[in-house]
Design a protein around this motif. Structure first.
Motif, mmCIF file in Angstrom:
data_model
loop_
_atom_site.group_PDB
_atom_site.id
_atom_site.type_symbol
_atom_site.label_atom_id
_atom_site.label_comp_id
_atom_site.label_asym_id
_atom_site.label_seq_id
_atom_site.Cartn_x
_atom_site.Cartn_y
_atom_site.Cartn_z
ATOM 1 N N HIS A 26 0.816 -1.212 0.000
ATOM 2 C CA HIS A 26 0.000 0.000 0.000
ATOM 3 C C HIS A 26 0.853 1.267 0.000
ATOM 4 N N SER A 27 2.014 1.210 0.623
ATOM 5 C CA SER A 27 2.850 2.411 0.690
ATOM 6 C C SER A 27 3.268 2.887 -0.706
ATOM 7 N N TYR A 28 3.532 1.977 -1.651
ATOM 8 C CA TYR A 28 3.871 2.430 -3.002
ATOM 9 C C TYR A 28 2.650 2.476 -3.921
ATOM 10 N N ALA A 29 1.692 1.569 -3.741
ATOM 11 C CA ALA A 29 0.523 1.517 -4.624
ATOM 12 C C ALA A 29 -0.438 2.686 -4.410
ATOM 13 N N SER A 30 -0.284 3.382 -3.301
ATOM 14 C CA SER A 30 -1.128 4.556 -3.039
ATOM 15 C C SER A 30 -0.429 5.868 -3.408
ATOM 16 N N VAL A 71 8.903 -7.894 -4.026
ATOM 17 C CA VAL A 71 10.344 -7.687 -4.160
ATOM 18 C C VAL A 71 10.838 -7.102 -2.841
ATOM 19 N N THR A 72 11.728 -7.838 -2.184
ATOM 20 C CA THR A 72 12.269 -7.385 -0.899
ATOM 21 C C THR A 72 13.791 -7.326 -0.981
ATOM 22 N N LEU A 73 14.358 -6.456 -0.160
ATOM 23 C CA LEU A 73 15.812 -6.373 -0.067
ATOM 24 C C LEU A 73 16.320 -7.571 0.721
ATOM 25 N N LYS A 74 17.393 -8.167 0.270
ATOM 26 C CA LYS A 74 17.969 -9.324 0.957
ATOM 27 C C LYS A 74 18.437 -8.967 2.358
ATOM 28 N N ASP A 75 19.063 -7.793 2.476
ATOM 29 C CA ASP A 75 19.669 -7.401 3.755
ATOM 30 C C ASP A 75 18.660 -7.269 4.880
ATOM 31 N N ASP A 76 17.601 -6.478 4.664
ATOM 32 C CA ASP A 76 16.679 -6.199 5.771
ATOM 33 C C ASP A 76 15.237 -6.664 5.522
ATOM 34 N N GLN A 78 13.036 -5.595 3.637
ATOM 35 C CA GLN A 78 12.087 -4.511 3.361
ATOM 36 C C GLN A 78 11.453 -4.711 1.992
ATOM 37 N N LEU A 79 10.129 -4.594 1.938
ATOM 38 C CA LEU A 79 9.389 -4.718 0.687
ATOM 39 C C LEU A 79 9.527 -3.398 -0.081
ATOM 40 N N ILE A 80 10.091 -3.479 -1.298
ATOM 41 C CA ILE A 80 10.329 -2.251 -2.075
ATOM 42 C C ILE A 80 9.526 -2.207 -3.378
ATOM 43 N N GLY A 81 8.798 -3.277 -3.674
ATOM 44 C CA GLY A 81 8.026 -3.266 -4.913
ATOM 45 C C GLY A 81 7.445 -4.618 -5.234
ATOM 46 N N ALA A 82 7.016 -4.739 -6.475
ATOM 47 C CA ALA A 82 6.400 -5.974 -6.953
ATOM 48 C C ALA A 82 6.825 -6.194 -8.396
ATOM 49 N N GLY A 95 4.946 -15.242 -22.710
ATOM 50 C CA GLY A 95 4.657 -14.672 -21.408
ATOM 51 C C GLY A 95 4.886 -13.178 -21.404
ATOM 52 N N SER A 96 4.402 -12.534 -20.340
ATOM 53 C CA SER A 96 4.609 -11.090 -20.184
ATOM 54 C C SER A 96 5.132 -10.810 -18.787
ATOM 55 N N ILE A 97 5.823 -9.686 -18.669
ATOM 56 C CA ILE A 97 6.343 -9.269 -17.370
ATOM 57 C C ILE A 97 5.889 -7.849 -17.063
ATOM 58 N N GLY A 98 5.928 -7.515 -15.777
ATOM 59 C CA GLY A 98 5.626 -6.168 -15.322
ATOM 60 C C GLY A 98 6.269 -5.952 -13.968
ATOM 61 N N TYR A 99 6.326 -4.692 -13.551
ATOM 62 C CA TYR A 99 6.966 -4.366 -12.269
ATOM 63 C C TYR A 99 6.527 -2.989 -11.808
ATOM 64 N N CYS A 100 6.656 -2.780 -10.507
ATOM 65 C CA CYS A 100 6.322 -1.499 -9.883
ATOM 66 C C CYS A 100 7.165 -1.391 -8.614
ATOM 67 N N PHE A 101 7.860 -0.260 -8.461
ATOM 68 C CA PHE A 101 8.752 -0.096 -7.318
ATOM 69 C C PHE A 101 8.463 1.188 -6.563
ATOM 70 N N ALA A 102 8.669 1.131 -5.258
ATOM 71 C CA ALA A 102 8.538 2.320 -4.408
ATOM 72 C C ALA A 102 9.518 3.386 -4.876
ATOM 73 N N LYS A 103 9.099 4.625 -4.814
ATOM 74 C CA LYS A 103 9.902 5.757 -5.289
ATOM 75 C C LYS A 103 11.300 5.776 -4.651
ATOM 76 N N GLU A 104 11.397 5.426 -3.388
ATOM 77 C CA GLU A 104 12.679 5.453 -2.674
ATOM 78 C C GLU A 104 13.696 4.469 -3.268
ATOM 79 N N SER A 105 13.226 3.502 -4.035
ATOM 80 C CA SER A 105 14.144 2.501 -4.585
ATOM 81 C C SER A 105 14.497 2.754 -6.050
ATOM 82 N N TRP A 106 13.943 3.821 -6.630
ATOM 83 C CA TRP A 106 14.227 4.140 -8.025
ATOM 84 C C TRP A 106 15.700 4.511 -8.201
#
Length: 189
Positions: A26-30, A71-76, A78-82, A95-106
């Motif tokens: 929700h933090s990135y999808a909103s 999509v989470t960071l290995k270290d901590d 933290q969920l940063i996207g999908a 097949g098809s692919i897609g992705y969406c990432f939190a702004k902080e991880s761009w």
């Protein structure tokens, strides 16, 4: 493919969604800036919970043809996207692919890393012949991710999708299995 899929890269873990992911999603999808080029959002809390419920249900599909992954960071952790890969046409092995990432991880290479892993999974595990992605032509960062991942520009689709009250164009990128194999060989040399 079973439930609880987990793929790893150097810095990321791509794994099946769980109900407890809803706040991270929700933090990135909103965020209006994150979803400006996407067909969804900005999400309400209910939208995000419905998305997760739908994706978790699809994990049990047999044969499984849709893999929407947190999509989470290995270290901590933290969920940063999908990201997702879907078998869109089993007869054509497409097949098809897609992705969406939190702004902080761009701008940190996470999307390119995740797309690379999706391509590997699609060609190695799902035995796909062709994988494609579409994006809004105004989304320059997303197009850059697809090119960095080795996908090639295949076309421009005018007024391809009705999104958020308007017809939107899309840019089409794709990769064939033989192109992926050639890329793997070049990376080894």
């Amino acid at each position: 493919m079973s439930i609880n899929l987990q793929l790893e890269t150097e810095r990321l873990i791509l794994r099946d969604f769980t109900k407890s992911d809803w706040q991270g999603v929700h933090s990135y999808a909103s965020d209006p800036e994150v979803v400006q080029y996407l067909p969804f959002g900005p999400n309400s809390e209910e939208d995000t919970k419905n998305f997760l419920q739908r994706e978790i249900k699809l994990q049990r599909q047999q044969p499984r043809q849709h893999f929407s992954l947190a999509v989470t960071l290995k270290d901590d952790k933290q969920l940063i996207g999908a990201c997702r890969i879907s078998v869109t046409n089993p007869d054509k092995q497409e097949g098809s692919i897609g992705y969406c990432f939190a702004k902080e991880s761009w701008g940190q290479g996470y999307a390119t890393e995740a797309v690379g892993k999706l391509l590997n999974f699609g060609f190695q595990q799902l035995n796909l012949h062709r994988i494609f992605a579409t994006c809004n032509p105004k989304n320059v960062l997303s197009m850059r991710v697809l090119v960095k991942s080795g996908m090639r520009h295949e076309g421009y689709l005018q007024e391809y999708q009705w999104v958020k009250g308007e017809w939107r164009d899309s840019v089409l990128y794709a990769m064939l299995e033989r192109e992926w194999i050639q890329m793997q060989i070049r990376n080894v040399e």
